[in-house]
Design a protein around this motif. Structure first.
Motif, PDB file in Angstrom:
ATOM      1  N   VAL A   1       0.817  -1.223   0.000  1.00 38.31           N
ATOM      2  CA  VAL A   1       0.000   0.000   0.000  1.00 38.31           C
ATOM      3  C   VAL A   1       0.848   1.270   0.000  1.00 38.31           C
ATOM      4  O   VAL A   1       0.564   2.227  -0.717  1.00 38.31           O
ATOM      5  N   ALA A   2       1.908   1.301   0.815  1.00 40.50           N
ATOM      6  CA  ALA A   2       2.760   2.493   0.866  1.00 40.50           C
ATOM      7  C   ALA A   2       3.363   2.791  -0.503  1.00 40.50           C
ATOM      8  O   ALA A   2       3.427   3.950  -0.935  1.00 40.50           O
ATOM      9  N   LEU A   3       3.790   1.750  -1.207  1.00 38.56           N
ATOM     10  CA  LEU A   3       4.351   1.933  -2.550  1.00 38.56           C
ATOM     11  C   LEU A   3       3.279   2.387  -3.529  1.00 38.56           C
ATOM     12  O   LEU A   3       3.514   3.279  -4.355  1.00 38.56           O
ATOM     13  N   ILE A   4       2.087   1.792  -3.439  1.00 37.05           N
ATOM     14  CA  ILE A   4       0.985   2.188  -4.324  1.00 37.05           C
ATOM     15  C   ILE A   4       0.620   3.649  -4.109  1.00 37.05           C
ATOM     16  O   ILE A   4       0.419   4.410  -5.057  1.00 37.05           O
ATOM     17  N   ASP A   5       0.547   4.070  -2.833  1.00 36.26           N
ATOM     18  CA  ASP A   5       0.252   5.478  -2.536  1.00 36.26           C
ATOM     19  C   ASP A   5       1.322   6.400  -3.114  1.00 36.26           C
ATOM     20  O   ASP A   5       1.012   7.473  -3.655  1.00 36.26           O
ATOM     21  N   ARG A   6       2.558   5.980  -2.993  1.00 35.19           N
ATOM     22  CA  ARG A   6       3.657   6.814  -3.490  1.00 35.19           C
ATOM     23  C   ARG A   6       3.587   6.998  -5.004  1.00 35.19           C
ATOM     24  O   ARG A   6       3.880   8.075  -5.525  1.00 35.19           O
ATOM     25  N   LEU A   7       3.172   5.958  -5.714  1.00 34.73           N
ATOM     26  CA  LEU A   7       3.145   6.004  -7.177  1.00 34.73           C
ATOM     27  C   LEU A   7       1.865   6.621  -7.735  1.00 34.73           C
ATOM     28  O   LEU A   7       1.829   7.033  -8.893  1.00 34.73           O
ATOM     29  N   THR A   8       0.810   6.658  -6.934  1.00 33.21           N
ATOM     30  CA  THR A   8      -0.477   7.137  -7.445  1.00 33.21           C
ATOM     31  C   THR A   8      -0.949   8.438  -6.816  1.00 33.21           C
ATOM     32  O   THR A   8      -2.008   8.949  -7.183  1.00 33.21           O
ATOM     33  N   VAL A   9      -0.186   8.985  -5.868  1.00 34.28           N
ATOM     34  CA  VAL A   9      -0.602  10.235  -5.233  1.00 34.28           C
ATOM     35  C   VAL A   9      -0.586  11.370  -6.269  1.00 34.28           C
ATOM     36  O   VAL A   9       0.306  11.424  -7.129  1.00 34.28           O
ATOM     37  N   PRO A  10      -1.588  12.241  -6.263  1.00 33.57           N
ATOM     38  CA  PRO A  10      -1.625  13.353  -7.234  1.00 33.57           C
ATOM     39  C   PRO A  10      -0.406  14.260  -7.082  1.00 33.57           C
ATOM     40  O   PRO A  10       0.088  14.489  -5.976  1.00 33.57           O
ATOM     41  N   ARG A  11       0.088  14.778  -8.202  1.00 33.91           N
ATOM     42  CA  ARG A  11       1.238  15.681  -8.168  1.00 33.91           C
ATOM     43  C   ARG A  11       0.824  17.023  -7.578  1.00 33.91           C
ATOM     44  O   ARG A  11      -0.245  17.551  -7.885  1.00 33.91           O
ATOM     45  N   LEU A  12       1.634  17.559  -6.713  1.00 36.51           N
ATOM     46  CA  LEU A  12       1.341  18.840  -6.082  1.00 36.51           C
ATOM     47  C   LEU A  12       1.319  19.953  -7.126  1.00 36.51           C
ATOM     48  O   LEU A  12       2.103  19.956  -8.086  1.00 36.51           O
ATOM     49  N   PHE A  13       0.429  20.912  -6.930  1.00 38.50           N
ATOM     50  CA  PHE A  13       0.325  22.040  -7.848  1.00 38.50           C
ATOM     51  C   PHE A  13       1.637  22.823  -7.867  1.00 38.50           C
ATOM     52  O   PHE A  13       2.159  23.220  -6.831  1.00 38.50           O
ATOM     53  N   GLY A  14       2.164  23.015  -9.061  1.00 40.63           N
ATOM     54  CA  GLY A  14       3.408  23.765  -9.210  1.00 40.63           C
ATOM     55  C   GLY A  14       4.660  22.933  -9.058  1.00 40.63           C
ATOM     56  O   GLY A  14       5.769  23.443  -9.182  1.00 40.63           O
ATOM     57  N   PHE A  15       4.478  21.610  -8.801  1.00 42.04           N
ATOM     58  CA  PHE A  15       5.639  20.758  -8.597  1.00 42.04           C
ATOM     59  C   PHE A  15       6.348  20.492  -9.931  1.00 42.04           C
ATOM     60  O   PHE A  15       5.717  20.180 -10.933  1.00 42.04           O
ATOM     61  N   VAL A  16       7.660  20.620  -9.929  1.00 45.44           N
ATOM     62  CA  VAL A  16       8.465  20.365 -11.108  1.00 45.44           C
ATOM     63  C   VAL A  16       9.471  19.280 -10.767  1.00 45.44           C
ATOM     64  O   VAL A  16      10.241  19.407  -9.816  1.00 45.44           O
ATOM     65  N   LYS A  17       9.409  18.193 -11.529  1.00 48.60           N
ATOM     66  CA  LYS A  17      10.310  17.089 -11.277  1.00 48.60           C
ATOM     67  C   LYS A  17      11.740  17.461 -11.663  1.00 48.60           C
ATOM     68  O   LYS A  17      11.986  17.967 -12.754  1.00 48.60           O
ATOM     69  N   LYS A  18      12.654  17.240 -10.735  1.00 48.98           N
ATOM     70  CA  LYS A  18      14.059  17.569 -10.997  1.00 48.98           C
ATOM     71  C   LYS A  18      14.727  16.471 -11.808  1.00 48.98           C
ATOM     72  O   LYS A  18      14.526  15.293 -11.552  1.00 48.98           O
TER      73      LYS A  18
END
Length: 364
Positions: free
Chosen positions: A343-360
């Motif tokens: 579940v922790a891994l599933i949450d990590r992969l499916t959580v919505p991206r934060l507004f304004g977040f830019v992947k480095k």
């Protein structure tokens, strides 16, 4: 701007559900009551004793941890639900120390060892059930026949899944077998189911195997609270109306499991692909209790809708693999526990991206 207008800064969540934890837990208890009453009715008063011992052991263990750690509350009903579900997952004639140990293990080793309510990584009741299943397998697989089906030997009545698994081992390699209902032909049928199928045949021209009625209403051997698919569905409808559970996990769980059965289960009977008996498998064992009441546990299931769909697919796939290709006739408990770990891994992969977040980007 007047001094009365103040900005309040606080961490999430900012929107709270109107129901309290105790109210949600009480709703689940209410939803489970009909299936429990039926289990006590068909298996006898000792079923009530098993359930009572399970609940008492869970509540005592919970109270002890609250006193020792000086945190938590016994009034949230969570320990009662754990004990209730442990009792529902027990055979009627199981020695009473087994449900007591299962409930104690669920509360002490699975719930409080991780910090109490909301911190456990797997469903406590299922973990307790699995623990005692592998410790006392014989006692956990000795079934009592329902009083509504007197044709089954009271002491040696096998569950439908157990009967099917044993029968398949005996006839392996003897050509096409026709499917579960052909092998179940010698499994006892209740007089009520026979009467209902005769009425359907004479009045509507529809031929239905009597075993389907026994499986649906609960005139079969099995664990106390899992046998009546009908009453478990009624309880789940109440939870849907109360918005305690959502459709993603139970529907996707049952659909993915049913799809796997339809595509592949016919191979076991020499019938080929797309010939599996979906109805038999959905009405047998603990699939309904697991999908509707245990996989939907808020603490041990994913947070997002997308994550819950992934979780449901995983539960369905693992249940099919364990039940059909494993050495045990049932696979619901293990399947849900395994998916709880992810579940922790599933949450990590499916959580919505934060507004304004830019992947480095990682520099090479």
């Amino acid at each position: 701007m007047s001094s009365d207008n103040k900005f309040i800064i606080a961490s999430s969540p900012h929107i709270h559900h109107k129901d309290s934890t105790s109210r949600i837990m009480l709703d689940v208890i209410i939803a489970l009551i009909p299936a429990g009453i039926w289990g006590i009715y068909v298996f006898g008063a000792r079923s009530f004793v098993v359930i009572a011992v399970s609940i008492m052991a869970a509540v005592i263990s919970e109270y002890a941890m609250i006193k020792v750690l000086k945190k938590g509350s016994i009034s949230d009903f969570s320990a009662i639900i754990t004990g209730l579900l442990v009792g529902y997952n027990m055979p009627t004639d199981v020695p009473l120390f087994i449900p007591a140990i299962a409930s104690g293990f669920a509360i002490l080793a699975v719930k409080w060892a991780f910090g109490g309510l909301g911190a456990n990584i797997m469903n406590p009741a299922l973990a307790g059930r699995v623990f005692v299943f592998f410790s006392w397998t014989g006692a956990m697989t000795t079934w009592k026949a329902p009083s509504t089906n007197a044709a089954i030997d009271t002491l040696s009545g096998a569950s439908p899944l157990g009967h099917l698994k044993v029968s398949l081992l005996e006839v392996t390699g003897k050509g096409p077998l026709g499917g579960p209902m052909d092998i179940m032909a010698d499994y006892p049928k209740s007089s009520c189911a026979v009467s209902m199928t005769e009425w359907f045949s004479s009045s509507l021209g529809v031929n239905i195997d009597p075993h389907y009625f026994d499986l649906f209403f609960g005139n079969i051997s099995g664990c106390i609270g899992e046998v009546s698919t009908f009453l478990l569905i009624i309880g789940a409808i109440y939870l849907f109306i109360r918005k305690v559970i959502t459709w993603e996990i139970p529907i996707v769980y049952l659909a993915s499991f049913g799809l796997m059965v339809w595509i592949f289960d016919g191979l076991r009977f020499g019938e080929g692909l797309f010939r599996g008996d979906v109805a038999f498998h959905l009405l047998s064992g603990g699939i309904m209790l697991g999908a509707l009441f245990m996989a939907t546990d808020m603490v041990t299931s994913p947070l997002t809708s997308k994550g819950q769909i992934v979780f449901g697919i995983g539960c369905g796939f693992l249940t099919f693999m364990i039940r059909v290709y494993g050495s045990f006739p049932e696979g619901v408990s293990l399947a849900i526990i395994i998916m709880n770990i992810f579940v922790a891994l599933i949450d990590r992969l499916t959580v919505p991206r934060l507004f304004g977040f830019v992947k480095k980007e990682v520099k090479k």
